[in-house]
Design an enzyme around this catalytic site. Structure first.
Site, mmCIF file in Angstrom:
data_model
loop_
_atom_site.group_PDB
_atom_site.id
_atom_site.type_symbol
_atom_site.label_atom_id
_atom_site.label_comp_id
_atom_site.label_asym_id
_atom_site.label_seq_id
_atom_site.Cartn_x
_atom_site.Cartn_y
_atom_site.Cartn_z
ATOM 1 N N TYR A 1 -3.614 0.362 10.382
ATOM 2 C CA TYR A 1 -2.862 -0.858 10.698
ATOM 3 C C TYR A 1 -3.762 -1.744 11.551
ATOM 4 C CZ TYR A 1 1.448 1.469 9.114
ATOM 5 O OH TYR A 1 2.420 2.098 8.379
HETATM 6 C C1 FAD Z 1 0.763 -3.916 1.495
HETATM 7 C C2 FAD Z 1 0.118 -2.835 2.303
HETATM 8 C C3 FAD Z 1 0.706 -1.578 2.351
HETATM 9 C C4 FAD Z 1 0.118 -0.542 3.066
HETATM 10 N N1 FAD Z 1 0.720 0.688 3.092
HETATM 11 C C5 FAD Z 1 0.124 1.703 3.752
HETATM 12 C C6 FAD Z 1 0.703 3.002 3.765
HETATM 13 O O1 FAD Z 1 1.752 3.237 3.176
HETATM 14 N N2 FAD Z 1 0.060 3.976 4.439
HETATM 15 C C7 FAD Z 1 -1.112 3.740 5.097
HETATM 16 O O2 FAD Z 1 -1.676 4.683 5.667
HETATM 17 N N3 FAD Z 1 -1.660 2.522 5.118
HETATM 18 C C8 FAD Z 1 -1.079 1.501 4.462
HETATM 19 N N4 FAD Z 1 -1.658 0.275 4.476
HETATM 20 C C9 FAD Z 1 -2.915 0.096 5.199
HETATM 21 C C10 FAD Z 1 -4.091 0.536 4.349
HETATM 22 O O3 FAD Z 1 -4.142 1.938 4.268
HETATM 23 C C11 FAD Z 1 -5.386 0.055 4.983
HETATM 24 O O4 FAD Z 1 -5.390 -1.335 5.057
HETATM 25 C C12 FAD Z 1 -6.598 0.545 4.204
HETATM 26 O O5 FAD Z 1 -7.739 0.435 5.002
HETATM 27 C C13 FAD Z 1 -6.772 -0.261 2.938
HETATM 28 O O6 FAD Z 1 -7.822 0.232 2.168
HETATM 29 P P1 FAD Z 1 -8.488 -0.776 1.142
HETATM 30 O O7 FAD Z 1 -9.615 -0.073 0.494
HETATM 31 O O8 FAD Z 1 -7.464 -1.398 0.294
HETATM 32 O O9 FAD Z 1 -8.978 -1.901 2.151
HETATM 33 P P2 FAD Z 1 -10.316 -2.712 2.412
HETATM 34 O O10 FAD Z 1 -9.839 -3.969 3.037
HETATM 35 O O11 FAD Z 1 -11.139 -2.818 1.191
HETATM 36 O O12 FAD Z 1 -11.076 -1.810 3.464
HETATM 37 C C14 FAD Z 1 -10.527 -1.452 4.710
HETATM 38 C C15 FAD Z 1 -11.619 -0.942 5.636
HETATM 39 O O13 FAD Z 1 -12.298 0.154 5.039
HETATM 40 C C16 FAD Z 1 -13.682 -0.165 4.799
HETATM 41 N N5 FAD Z 1 -14.043 0.328 3.479
HETATM 42 C C17 FAD Z 1 -13.426 0.013 2.312
HETATM 43 N N6 FAD Z 1 -14.019 0.649 1.304
HETATM 44 C C18 FAD Z 1 -15.028 1.378 1.822
HETATM 45 C C19 FAD Z 1 -16.006 2.249 1.262
HETATM 46 N N7 FAD Z 1 -16.050 2.475 -0.047
HETATM 47 N N8 FAD Z 1 -16.911 2.813 2.072
HETATM 48 C C20 FAD Z 1 -16.879 2.577 3.403
HETATM 49 N N9 FAD Z 1 -15.970 1.777 3.994
HETATM 50 C C21 FAD Z 1 -15.058 1.177 3.207
HETATM 51 C C22 FAD Z 1 -13.744 -1.674 4.874
HETATM 52 O O14 FAD Z 1 -15.033 -2.125 5.183
HETATM 53 C C23 FAD Z 1 -12.710 -1.970 5.919
HETATM 54 O O15 FAD Z 1 -13.244 -1.723 7.194
HETATM 55 C C24 FAD Z 1 -1.085 -0.782 3.769
HETATM 56 C C25 FAD Z 1 -1.664 -2.037 3.731
HETATM 57 C C26 FAD Z 1 -1.074 -3.061 3.016
HETATM 58 C C27 FAD Z 1 -1.703 -4.421 2.992
#
Ligand code: FAD
Ligand code: NAG
Ligand code: NAG
Ligand code: NAG
Ligand code: NAG
Ligand code: NAG
Ligand code: NAG
Ligand code: NAG
Ligand code: NAG
Ligand code: NAG
Ligand code: NAG
Length: 581
Positions: free
Chosen positions: A483
């Protein structure tokens, strides 16, 4: 005479040359064009011609640049014209592309942002407010291999959770994976940050079910669990991946789910029994059968009784890994104020529950989980807290008053307990385990653009967070990395990087912070992999005075300062020489 004039002539030429070099060396911040050109050069040097590397490089002037950037923006707050944009976007198709991207970003000294699903609540995977940056966009890394016989799967970081659930369901109706409820969340950020969902009390976090990973480190090496070692493998389960490298994939252990699960949604208002329900929920939800997860939403809503008035609505959204009869019996005994009946429950398959939780609509097909093209999003702000002691009736009534007064921001209580109590707080980098009754998410969404509205609503979240201080964990007040909340501290990679990192680092990682700093400092001493809330480096003895080691960017500044100094000394020396000729 002739001799000396030719000497004057040649030294003038040399002077001009030096002046040119001097101007060149003091060149200001990089332009998108120069970064694109040097990056393409470097990538071309580092890859096979057959890779056609230019196909994965998008400059700001490319007609696809905006659509690629926007495709994985999931927060309209970070989709403004004024939001800083990357100098270029790289969309790797294979691991060698990731390796050369890291090496080239290092060579040309540019900050690299890593994006998988783009759900970061502060957009730190695709925005930087301080430094020029480029994006490594992992959306093509979406392969998922499910092996039901061994109950494992390999999921690439750019896969989304909906695809993970779907590919498991394709092969087995009695297997699943414990992770978040929103199907478009990316594996890369979600798993590295912990990852929780409605099976957390039974099976733990996503990272508790990760058995291996592949990461590309700062030297461009591809490492698996064995070659990265247990320290780094520990770190990338809970601290976010982006401080340590680029995660290519995670290997996950599947869990067994029953053929029938039960869900329900039950709302009550203040004039019904809401306060009583929340009081009892605090006793029951963290203690009950670990197959049962009862999320509780607290929202300001328009009163149905008095027009124009705002009141509080409490809603329980729940998942039970079992049938409705058993659930009603459990809650009838433990949670009488809820008054749950069988008619309030829906039995369904596990994949049906995934669709239900994702609000994809009754009657939707599992294929809906594969949809990535949601090119729109609300404006969002999130914050988080942990609660260790039940909040009293007076406390709750004060909170209702505050929520009504503010009018827009809501709270989500996610119960802990179950297996979360039995996993040690240092088993992974994620520290929030036993002792927590529930986690709070502060949640505000809105749909109208405008900076005044944005300030109003983000400030509401901050005001409520401040109001909640007496009810939540302290010293340090804890936060959940997934979060993402930049209010709790950020890093500018300067002299105080370690101290700055300790502020948010203690909230996110508590006693695991120092071990993370050690692993970070060993693996990436120059702090190449950095972002607003990355794990800082700490270089021992001299670092208490200076706060941190020199980052790559600082080194660049330093070395260019030295170069300028040397050039100028030579310049002055020649001038003096000329005077004597
Ligand atoms: C609508 C919504 C619902 C959600 N529901 C939940 C939930 O139910 N449970 C929960 O735990 N969380 C939830 N989240 C939060 C979510 O888990 C985090 O935002 C998570 O980091 C998203 O991962 P992403 O790859 O989509 O994000 P990104 O924005 O792509 O990455 C998030 C972070 O991780 C890093 N990162 C991404 N990919 C890599 C990689 N391959 N290697 C190294 N670093 C990387 C990025 O640089 C950044 O710091 C929710 C978020 C949203 C917007
Ligand atoms: C790429 O290789 C060429 C030829 O070896 C070299 O001249 C050039 O400097 C290299 N460019 C980069 C950016 O490394
Ligand atoms: C945009 O970039 C892609 C990938 O490098 C390339 O294939 C395409 O030709 C570019 N389009 C334009 C209009 O420059
Ligand atoms: C995904 O799998 C396919 C088929 O095995 C392979 O061709 C492709 O290179 C893989 N993609 C990545 C990003 O690993
Ligand atoms: C259960 O359903 C009944 C009938 O629809 C409804 O009146 C009652 O409020 C529901 N109970 C809960 C806990 O949602
Ligand atoms: C309110 O809670 C009390 C105490 O638990 C319970 O007896 C009663 O049935 C509840 N009333 C309603 C309307 O749910
Ligand atoms: C979905 O719709 C069917 C038929 O319209 C209904 O019987 C069922 O209860 C609904 N399920 C949910 C969870 O709303
Ligand atoms: C971002 O803005 C563009 C218009 O500039 C819009 O088309 C797109 O839907 C927006 N995306 C999100 C996620 O807000
Ligand atoms: C802030 O938002 C609330 C709730 O929507 C609204 O009542 C109030 O007028 C807004 N205040 C300002 C200054 O915009
Ligand atoms: C960092 O510390 C060095 C040495 O003490 C000092 O010269 C420099 O100005 C500091 N930099 C910043 C940004 O404070
Ligand atoms: C650096 O500071 C920390 C915390 O203030 C302290 O525990 C540590 O001993 C110091 N290290 C050195 C080498 O002075």
């Amino acid at each position: 005479m002739g001799k000396s004039s030719s000497l004057v002539h040649s030294s003038t030429t040399f002077l001009l040359l030096l002046l040119f070099v001097n101007v060149y060396v003091s060149e200001a911040s990089p332009t998108p064009e120069s970064v694109y050109t040097s990056f393409l050069d470097c990538l071309t040097n580092h890859t096979n011609p057959s890779d056609q590397i230019s196909n994965i490089l998008f400059s700001q002037t490319n007609s696809s640049f905006s659509s690629i950037l926007q495709a994985y923006i999931r927060n309209a707050r970070l989709n403004k014209t004024s939001t800083p944009k990357p100098l270029l976007i790289i969309t790797p198709m294979q691991q060698s592309h990731v390796q050369s991207t890291i090496l080239c970003a290092k060579t040309i000294q540019i900050q690299l942002k890593i994006r998988s699903g783009g759900h970061d609540f502060e957009g730190i995977s695709y925005v930087s407010n301080h430094q020029p940056f480029i994006i490594l966009d992992m959306f093509n890394f979406k392969n998922i291999t499910v092996d039901i016989q061994n109950e494992v799967a390999v999921v690439q970081s750019g896969a989304i959770l909906g695809e993970v659930y779907y590919r498991i369901w394709e092969k087995s109706k009695v297997h699943g994976f414990p992770a978040g409820v929103c199907p478009t969340v990316g594996v890369g950020g979600h798993l590295s940050g912990g990852g929780y969902g409605n099976m957390m009390r039974k099976f733990g976090l996503s990272i508790d079910n990760v058995v291996d990973a592949e990461i590309v480190d700062v030297n461009g090496r591809v490492l698996d669990r064995k070659s990265m070692g247990e320290d780094l493998f520990w770190a990338i389960r809970g601290s976010g991946g982006a401080s340590f490298g680029v995660i290519l994939s995670y290997s996950i252990k599947l869990v067994q789910v029953p053929e029938v699960v039960t869900v329900f949604r039950a709302a009550s208002s203040l004039d019904q029994n809401a306060t009583e329900v929340v009081l009892q929920w605090q006793q029951v939800a963290p203690q009950t059968d670990d197959r049962l997860f009862m999320r509780l939403l607290i929202q300001p809503v328009s009163s149905k009784v008095v027009k124009g008035e705002i009141t509080v609505r409490v809603t329980i959204v729940a998942m039970f890994l079992g049938g409705a009869d058993e659930l009603v019996a459990i809650l009838g005994k433990e949670f009488p104020s809820l008054g749950l009946k069988k008619e309030n429950c829906s039995e369904m398959s596990w994949i049906g529950s995934v669709l239900w939780w994702a609000s994809l609509g009754n009657g939707s097909k599992p294929e809906a989980l594969l949809d990535r093209n949601v090119d729109s999003a609300k404006f969002l702000k999130r914050k988080s807290d942990y609660v260790e002691n039940p909040i009293s009736k007076d406390g709750l009534e004060g909170i209702w008053k505050k929520v009504i007064e503010l009018g827009k921001v809501g709270l989500v209580f996610n119960p802990y307990g179950g297996i979360m109590n039995t996993v040690a707080s240092d088993a992974t980098a994620f520290p929030h385990r036993a002792g927590n009754l529930f986690k709070i998410q502060y949640s505000v969404n809105w749909e109208e653009p405008g900076i005044d509205i944005e300030n109003n609503f983000t400030n509401q979240a901050r005001t409520l967070y401040s109001y909640m201080t007496p009810f939540v964990s302290n010293s340090p007040r804890r936060s959940f990395l997934n979060y993402r909340d930049l209010d709790i501290g950020t890093n500018d990679f300067g002299n105080n990087s370690y101290e700055q990192g300790s502020v948010y680092g203690m909230k996110y990682f508590n006693n695991n912070f120092e071990r993370l700093v050690k692993i970070k400092t060993e693996g990436d001493p120059e702090n190449f992999f950095r972002n607003e809330q990355s794990i800082p480096t700490h270089h021992g003895l001299d670092s208490n005075a200076t706060g941190t080691g020199t980052s790559g960017a600082d080194k660049l500044l330093l070395s260019s300062t030295y170069r300028k100094l040397i050039v100028n000394v030579v310049l002055v020396w020649f001038l003096i020489l000329e005077l004597f000729i």
